[in-house]
Design an enzyme around this catalytic site. Structure first.
Site, PDB file in Angstrom:
ATOM      1  N   HIS A 232      -2.105 -10.709   4.035  1.00 36.09           N
ATOM      2  CA  HIS A 232      -0.826 -10.387   4.107  1.00 36.09           C
ATOM      3  C   HIS A 232      -0.266  -9.486   5.733  1.00 36.09           C
ATOM      4  CE1 HIS A 232      -2.859  -5.866   4.240  1.00 36.09           C
ATOM      5  NE2 HIS A 232      -1.807  -5.696   5.099  1.00 36.09           N
ATOM      6  N   ASP A 260      -6.792 -11.229  -0.325  1.00 39.25           N
ATOM      7  CA  ASP A 260      -5.945 -10.446   0.710  1.00 39.25           C
ATOM      8  C   ASP A 260      -6.549 -10.979   1.657  1.00 39.25           C
ATOM      9  OD1 ASP A 260      -4.109 -10.142   2.897  1.00 39.25           O
ATOM     10  OD2 ASP A 260      -4.762  -7.577   1.611  1.00 39.25           O
ATOM     11  N   GLY A 340      -1.055  -0.375   9.733  1.00 40.36           N
ATOM     12  CA  GLY A 340      -1.804  -0.351  10.591  1.00 40.36           C
ATOM     13  C   GLY A 340      -2.728  -0.460  10.615  1.00 40.36           C
ATOM     14  N   SER A 342      -4.519  -2.128   7.853  1.00 34.79           N
ATOM     15  CA  SER A 342      -4.728  -3.267   7.308  1.00 34.79           C
ATOM     16  C   SER A 342      -5.780  -4.386   8.198  1.00 34.79           C
ATOM     17  CB  SER A 342      -3.469  -3.968   7.153  1.00 34.79           C
ATOM     18  OG  SER A 342      -3.264  -3.427   5.782  1.00 34.79           O
ATOM     19  N   SER A 357      -7.129  -3.642   3.241  1.00 33.21           N
ATOM     20  CA  SER A 357      -6.446  -4.882   2.331  1.00 33.21           C
ATOM     21  C   SER A 357      -5.099  -3.881   2.233  1.00 33.21           C
ATOM     22  CB  SER A 357      -6.506  -4.958   1.006  1.00 33.21           C
ATOM     23  OG  SER A 357      -4.972  -5.270   0.225  1.00 33.21           O
TER      24      SER A 357
END
Length: 388
Positions: A232, A260, A340, A342, A357
């Site tokens: 993402h 993801d 942030g 991720s 994720s």
């Protein structure tokens, strides 16, 4: 300036991959040569043990014992599944007994149970096999979930499929209809969570992350030729910049929702190393493999926003219902995260586990976070994890 900081960025960013090191459970410091006595024999870095003592309330000796027991359980889990055969009902690490618990159905013969116990596993008899539970979960995956349903996964210890519903949406008609349909698919238990799941990307801010447009994410694990991260965070072909704004590479593959995960090639003066960055909180750590930790095992995460945090593996193969769409085959943890983080690294011992994720909550009040298993990403794109 860029070249000077690049030593930090290469380990932090690119390799940031491991930036989850500390929180994880690395056995050797990144400063230790791979063949040094310390790298071979240390049960974990001081930083990692301190993180476990802080987050789990353990003494140093208890943390070392936990890591050793989890390593044994990780090694035992695949063989235990083979031994149980069709009677296999799932497995998980029990922190109290420090053993792998293997569930078997009543039709497991006595020799199978004896073999499991002889291997060091605890054995529990359950009603449903793992195959039955997985089939029920697959049927639920085909349903259209409303926003009030956060996620669902097989819980081997409860021997059921757990559907997680946002607490203040449980009475919603669409949620109730979904739950009713889910119950028709097989054994289902409904639990409530405080908030819906959401991804952990963030607007551009300072730190040692990477940037795609105005989105900031964290690097996951180094692979030969690049690094893996969350899907993402960017689409295929998008350009990626490092902490200093310089060009790193481009997204070579990306999938979200449904999955993801993504990977980015590395060049232009950037490089990859098999290290997890300690962010100055703990020493940098080496990544030595990607053996999958069982449910119940301790696990740590590091990201460019909240750095090091630890928790436990709560569920595997969970379907997460984000607002952008469902994502399958996720692993849920009790570790917190924030915007942030991720794409950042989840690690158990010195073994890479996955990339951050999303989740719910934060690192002030707590919450839960999901990660995409790293081995699935490696297999999907034919990548090789960069290990020490």
């Amino acid at each position: 300036m860029r070249r000077t900081r690049l030593t930090h960025a290469g380990v932090a960013a690119l390799l940031m991959i491991g930036s989850w090191t500390a929180a994880g459970t690395l056995p050797a410091s990144a400063q230790d040569a791979p063949d040094s006595p310390t790298a071979r024999s240390a049960p974990a870095s001081d930083g990692l043990l301190q993180a476990m003592q802080r987050d789990f309330g353990l003494t140093r000796a208890e943390a070392e014992d936990r890591l050793a027991a989890e390593r044994e359980a990780t090694e035992l889990a695949p063989e235990a599944r083979k031994t149980a055969g069709p009677a296999y009902g799932g497995a998980w690490f029990d922190a109290k007994s420090e053993k792998l618990t293997v569930a078997v159905t009543p039709d497991a013969d006595a020799s199978t149970v004896r073999s499991l116990r002889a291997s060091g596993a605890a054995v529990r008899t359950v009603e449903h096999s793992a195959r039955q539970l997985d089939a029920a979960k697959s049927r639920i995956d085909r349903l259209d979930a409303p926003s009030g349903v956060s996620s669902w996964a097989v819980d081997p210890a409860a021997n059921t499929v757990v559907v997680n519903v946002v607490a203040d949406k449980r009475a919603d008609n669409d949620v109730r209809s979904f739950v009713d349909e889910a119950r028709e698919a097989g054994p289902v238990t409904v639990r409530t969570v405080e908030a819906a799941a959401e991804t952990f990307a963030a607007g551009t801010v300072g730190g040692d992350p990477y940037y795609t447009g105005n989105v900031r994410c964290s690097i996951g694990f180094s692979v030969h030729g690049g690094f893996v991260t969350a899907g993402h965070c960017g689409g295929a072909g998008q350009q990626v910049r490092g902490w200093d704004g310089s060009y790193i590479g481009n997204f070579q593959g990306s999938s979200f929702p449904g999955n993801d995960y993504a990977w980015v090639n590395v060049g232009s003066g950037w490089w990859t190393v098999p290290v997890v960055l300690g962010w100055g909180t703990v020493s940098d750590q080496l990544v030595r493999g990607s053996a999958e930790a069982p449910v119940g095992a301790s696990i740590c995460r590091s990201g460019s926003t909240t750095h090091w945090h630890c928790g436990r593996v709560l569920a595997k193969n969970e379907t997460v219902n984000y607002s952008q769409g469902a994502v399958h085959q996720m692993t849920k943890t009790s570790v917190c995260a924030e915007g942030g983080d991720s794409g950042g690294s989840f690690i158990s011992g010195d073994q890479a586990q996955g990339v951050t994720s999303g989740g719910w909550g934060n690192c002030s009040s707590g919450g839960e976070t999901w990660f995409q298993p790293v081995n699935e990403i490696l297999n999907r794109y034919g990548l090789t994890l960069h290990t020490a």
